[in-house]
Design a protein around this motif. Structure first.
Motif, PDB file in Angstrom:
ATOM      1  N   SER A  62      -8.605  17.726  23.381  1.00  0.00           N
ATOM      2  CA  SER A  62      -7.466  17.865  24.284  1.00  0.00           C
ATOM      3  C   SER A  62      -6.356  16.929  23.848  1.00  0.00           C
ATOM      4  O   SER A  62      -6.561  16.032  23.020  1.00  0.00           O
ATOM      5  CB  SER A  62      -7.884  17.567  25.722  1.00  0.00           C
ATOM      6  OG  SER A  62      -8.103  16.187  25.910  1.00  0.00           O
ATOM      7  N   ASP A  68      -6.016  19.291  29.365  1.00  0.00           N
ATOM      8  CA  ASP A  68      -5.021  20.012  28.563  1.00  0.00           C
ATOM      9  C   ASP A  68      -5.687  20.394  27.234  1.00  0.00           C
ATOM     10  O   ASP A  68      -5.347  19.895  26.178  1.00  0.00           O
ATOM     11  CB  ASP A  68      -3.759  19.178  28.356  1.00  0.00           C
ATOM     12  CG  ASP A  68      -4.049  17.738  27.951  1.00  0.00           C
ATOM     13  OD1 ASP A  68      -5.238  17.370  27.828  1.00  0.00           O
ATOM     14  OD2 ASP A  68      -3.092  16.977  27.744  1.00  0.00           O
ATOM     15  N   THR A  69      -6.614  21.313  27.321  1.00  0.00           N
ATOM     16  CA  THR A  69      -7.504  21.643  26.210  1.00  0.00           C
ATOM     17  C   THR A  69      -6.731  22.197  25.011  1.00  0.00           C
ATOM     18  O   THR A  69      -5.823  23.024  25.163  1.00  0.00           O
ATOM     19  CB  THR A  69      -8.549  22.685  26.662  1.00  0.00           C
ATOM     20  OG1 THR A  69      -9.131  22.256  27.895  1.00  0.00           O
ATOM     21  CG2 THR A  69      -9.630  22.854  25.616  1.00  0.00           C
ATOM     22  N   ASP A  71      -8.907  22.911  22.033  1.00  0.00           N
ATOM     23  CA  ASP A  71      -9.937  23.707  21.347  1.00  0.00           C
ATOM     24  C   ASP A  71     -11.229  23.622  22.146  1.00  0.00           C
ATOM     25  O   ASP A  71     -11.852  22.558  22.208  1.00  0.00           O
ATOM     26  CB  ASP A  71     -10.136  23.179  19.929  1.00  0.00           C
ATOM     27  CG  ASP A  71     -11.059  24.058  19.089  1.00  0.00           C
ATOM     28  OD1 ASP A  71     -11.780  24.900  19.669  1.00  0.00           O
ATOM     29  OD2 ASP A  71     -11.081  23.885  17.857  1.00  0.00           O
ATOM     30  N   HIS A  72     -11.628  24.734  22.753  1.00  0.00           N
ATOM     31  CA  HIS A  72     -12.842  24.753  23.573  1.00  0.00           C
ATOM     32  C   HIS A  72     -14.119  24.708  22.748  1.00  0.00           C
ATOM     33  O   HIS A  72     -15.205  24.551  23.317  1.00  0.00           O
ATOM     34  CB  HIS A  72     -12.879  26.031  24.417  1.00  0.00           C
ATOM     35  CG  HIS A  72     -11.853  26.092  25.497  1.00  0.00           C
ATOM     36  ND1 HIS A  72     -10.735  26.894  25.414  1.00  0.00           N
ATOM     37  CD2 HIS A  72     -11.778  25.472  26.692  1.00  0.00           C
ATOM     38  CE1 HIS A  72     -10.006  26.775  26.512  1.00  0.00           C
ATOM     39  NE2 HIS A  72     -10.606  25.915  27.303  1.00  0.00           N
ATOM     40  N   PHE A 105     -10.606  26.532  32.408  1.00  0.00           N
ATOM     41  CA  PHE A 105     -10.261  27.887  31.982  1.00  0.00           C
ATOM     42  C   PHE A 105      -9.118  28.490  32.795  1.00  0.00           C
ATOM     43  O   PHE A 105      -8.810  29.662  32.636  1.00  0.00           O
ATOM     44  CB  PHE A 105     -11.493  28.795  32.086  1.00  0.00           C
ATOM     45  CG  PHE A 105     -12.657  28.334  31.249  1.00  0.00           C
ATOM     46  CD1 PHE A 105     -12.492  28.059  29.906  1.00  0.00           C
ATOM     47  CD2 PHE A 105     -13.912  28.179  31.817  1.00  0.00           C
ATOM     48  CE1 PHE A 105     -13.564  27.642  29.123  1.00  0.00           C
ATOM     49  CE2 PHE A 105     -14.989  27.763  31.056  1.00  0.00           C
ATOM     50  CZ  PHE A 105     -14.822  27.491  29.706  1.00  0.00           C
ATOM     51  N   HIS A 107      -6.064  26.922  32.633  1.00  0.00           N
ATOM     52  CA  HIS A 107      -4.893  26.580  31.839  1.00  0.00           C
ATOM     53  C   HIS A 107      -5.341  25.866  30.568  1.00  0.00           C
ATOM     54  O   HIS A 107      -6.503  25.468  30.437  1.00  0.00           O
ATOM     55  CB  HIS A 107      -3.946  25.677  32.638  1.00  0.00           C
ATOM     56  CG  HIS A 107      -4.663  24.513  33.279  1.00  0.00           C
ATOM     57  ND1 HIS A 107      -5.155  24.565  34.561  1.00  0.00           N
ATOM     58  CD2 HIS A 107      -4.987  23.285  32.814  1.00  0.00           C
ATOM     59  CE1 HIS A 107      -5.750  23.425  34.858  1.00  0.00           C
ATOM     60  NE2 HIS A 107      -5.650  22.627  33.808  1.00  0.00           N
ATOM     61  N   VAL A 108      -4.422  25.703  29.649  1.00  0.00           N
ATOM     62  CA  VAL A 108      -4.673  25.012  28.385  1.00  0.00           C
ATOM     63  C   VAL A 108      -3.492  24.094  28.097  1.00  0.00           C
ATOM     64  O   VAL A 108      -2.461  24.146  28.767  1.00  0.00           O
ATOM     65  CB  VAL A 108      -4.859  26.011  27.220  1.00  0.00           C
ATOM     66  CG1 VAL A 108      -6.121  26.842  27.421  1.00  0.00           C
ATOM     67  CG2 VAL A 108      -3.626  26.922  27.072  1.00  0.00           C
ATOM     68  N   PHE A 112      -2.731  24.309  22.330  1.00  0.00           N
ATOM     69  CA  PHE A 112      -3.796  25.308  22.193  1.00  0.00           C
ATOM     70  C   PHE A 112      -3.372  26.355  21.162  1.00  0.00           C
ATOM     71  O   PHE A 112      -2.218  26.788  21.129  1.00  0.00           O
ATOM     72  CB  PHE A 112      -4.042  25.947  23.555  1.00  0.00           C
ATOM     73  CG  PHE A 112      -5.138  26.960  23.598  1.00  0.00           C
ATOM     74  CD1 PHE A 112      -6.468  26.578  23.499  1.00  0.00           C
ATOM     75  CD2 PHE A 112      -4.833  28.306  23.765  1.00  0.00           C
ATOM     76  CE1 PHE A 112      -7.475  27.526  23.570  1.00  0.00           C
ATOM     77  CE2 PHE A 112      -5.842  29.256  23.837  1.00  0.00           C
ATOM     78  CZ  PHE A 112      -7.168  28.866  23.735  1.00  0.00           C
ATOM     79  N   LEU A 159      -3.305  30.472  31.782  1.00  0.00           N
ATOM     80  CA  LEU A 159      -3.774  31.660  31.088  1.00  0.00           C
ATOM     81  C   LEU A 159      -3.546  32.899  31.953  1.00  0.00           C
ATOM     82  O   LEU A 159      -3.473  32.814  33.189  1.00  0.00           O
ATOM     83  CB  LEU A 159      -5.260  31.522  30.763  1.00  0.00           C
ATOM     84  CG  LEU A 159      -5.613  30.449  29.731  1.00  0.00           C
ATOM     85  CD1 LEU A 159      -7.105  30.154  29.760  1.00  0.00           C
ATOM     86  CD2 LEU A 159      -5.178  30.888  28.334  1.00  0.00           C
TER      87      LEU A 159
END
Length: 442
Positions: A62, A68-69, A71-72, A105, A107-108, A112, A159
């Motif tokens: 993050s 504030d991801t 890469d998951h 999941f 928001h990011v 991202f 998202l």
């Protein structure tokens, strides 16, 4: 709900704060900081506390605070590497501890990959379908669109949960980490995501992992309806959290008994995830106006129905006030020492009380779905009967400044707390000292 959850009690950790990670992501060319071993060093402490699992906050790459991801599929380099995570999972498994992850999941972050594609390519690219975008006239490559964010935080890009690509992505992420050995997911900001999205995602995840435990962060509203529509196993019981500390502070147990009637009704649909502290709220020890009432709150957490969660540090009586400002979460997300042996001495008495009540809960797993009967209730005294089938326990609480004697019909002995039984059976009488509490066998 998976059968193992009846016995589950979680130690909730905010990893980035716990290990003292940097506030912002490491530079792309910087080596990872192998800090997950810091958390591994506390697993025996969790076992000795009597809890059965570790509920991890964000661990994925993050930009800043974990929500504030970027890469998951990658462990945040401030915590370590995939190998470090696998070693942590193996260490937990060897101690019989389960693990849940925090799935962000809704928001990011702006970095991202799919949103970076949007910023690079302009309108018309395949990444457009991942977000709610509005393009200015004449937009082309390099143009920044308007977009829906999370609660006014421009760095958190919402998202599009109607997008099949987003559904597929979340299914892949959840399944990937369950394949890697975790046991379940907390779904962050689940209240902001349409339940229909989860109803598309979760059956596919459970097809591969039917024993996964999935609970959503829901603050208010019709909890049971959300569970039914989304397909969650549970949601977070914020109503009960608020009612516990508020009734103790205000000297108004009638607020709590009203909430308990709603809590009981939820059990017809699901068993809530219960807590008296977490990474988003002021710590219990700072929230309560009278520190003696921390044990009253703990007794309620561990005797009432639910899947209990202890926020790391609350079992040591740590203090911390959440503030509505930049960095306002820092006080409730502190760095912990490298090992429990380095904790300050003053909190161990609170820890031992937690051990006492966690042990009691482990001996009575039926409490997970126990119903509540209010036997005696005033503004400042309360006797509850927790029961399921032929099993029952009593909980007696007083926040009076003087000793009180309360009727405890059916009581046969004291299991925890500081009350003294003066009579047992149908005419049971319990003497509590000022601001006392007790859990009683029947």
């Amino acid at each position: 709900m998976p059968g193992w959850v009846e016995h589950a009690m979680w130690w909730h950790v905010y990893p980035l704060g716990f290990v003292g990670a940097e506030r912002e992501a490491l530079a792309p060319d910087a080596p990872p900081a192998h800090r997950l071993g810091h958390l591994t060093a506390w697993l025996d402490y969790v076992v000795e506390l009597g809890l059965s699992g570790v509920a991890l906050g964000p661990v994925f790459a993050s930009a800043t605070h974990g929500y504030d991801t970027l890469d998951h599929f990658r462990i945040d380099p401030r915590l370590g590497t995939d190998a470090d995570f696998d070693a942590f999972v193996a260490a937990a498994r060897s101690r019989g501890l389960r693990i849940t992850l925090d799935g962000v999941f809704n928001h990011v972050g702006r970095g991202f990959e799919r949103f970076a594609d949007v910023l690079r390519d302009g309108p018309g690219g395949p990444a457009d379908r991942w977000f709610h975008l509005t393009w200015p006239d004449g937009a082309g490559p390099g143009t920044e669109p308007g977009y829906r964010d999370f609660e006014g935080h421009h760095a958190l890009v919402a998202l599009d949960h109607d997008s099949p690509e987003v559904v597929d992505h979340v299914v892949r992420v959840m399944t990937h980490w369950l394949d890697r050995g975790v046991d379940g997911w907390r779904l962050d900001a689940a209240y902001a995501v349409p339940p229909a999205f989860w109803a598309r995602v979760l059956p596919r995840v459970r097809a591969a992992h039917p024993d996964a435990y999935v609970f959503g962060e829901v603050l208010h509203g019709d909890y049971a309806a959300v569970v039914r529509e989304a397909g969650f196993d549970a949601v977070t019981q914020y109503e009960l959290w608020k009612s516990i500390w508020s009734s103790l502070n205000d000297g108004n147990f009638f607020e709590l008994t009203w909430t308990l009637s709603r809590h009981d009704a939820l059990l017809d649909t699901f068993v809530p995830l219960t807590f008296v502290g977490n990474h988003d709220v002021t710590r219990l020890a700072s929230r309560l106006t009278d520190p003696r009432h921390g044990l009253h709150a703990l007794a309620l957490l561990l005797i009432l129905a639910g899947t209990p969660t202890v926020y790391a540090g609350d079992e040591q009586g740590l203090r911390g006030v959440k503030e509505d400002r930049a960095g306002g979460d820092d006080a409730v997300r502190p760095t912990f020492p490298p090992t429990p042996a380095e904790l300050v001495p003053g909190g161990w008495s609170v820890y031992h009380r937690h051990q006492e009540l966690v042990s009691l809960r482990r001996r009575h797993p039926w409490l997970h779905r126990a119903r509540t009967q209010v036997l005696t209730g005033t503004n400042r005294t309360l006797v509850l009967r927790q029961h399921a089938g032929d099993e029952a326990l009593l909980v007696a609480l007083s926040i009076e400044d003087e000793a009180v004697t309360l009727p405890v019909p059916g009581a046969s002995g004291t299991l925890a707390g500081d009350g003294t039984l003066r009579a047992t059976g149908d005419r049971g009488q319990l003497e509590l000292p000022p601001h006392g509490w007790a859990v009683l066998a029947t």
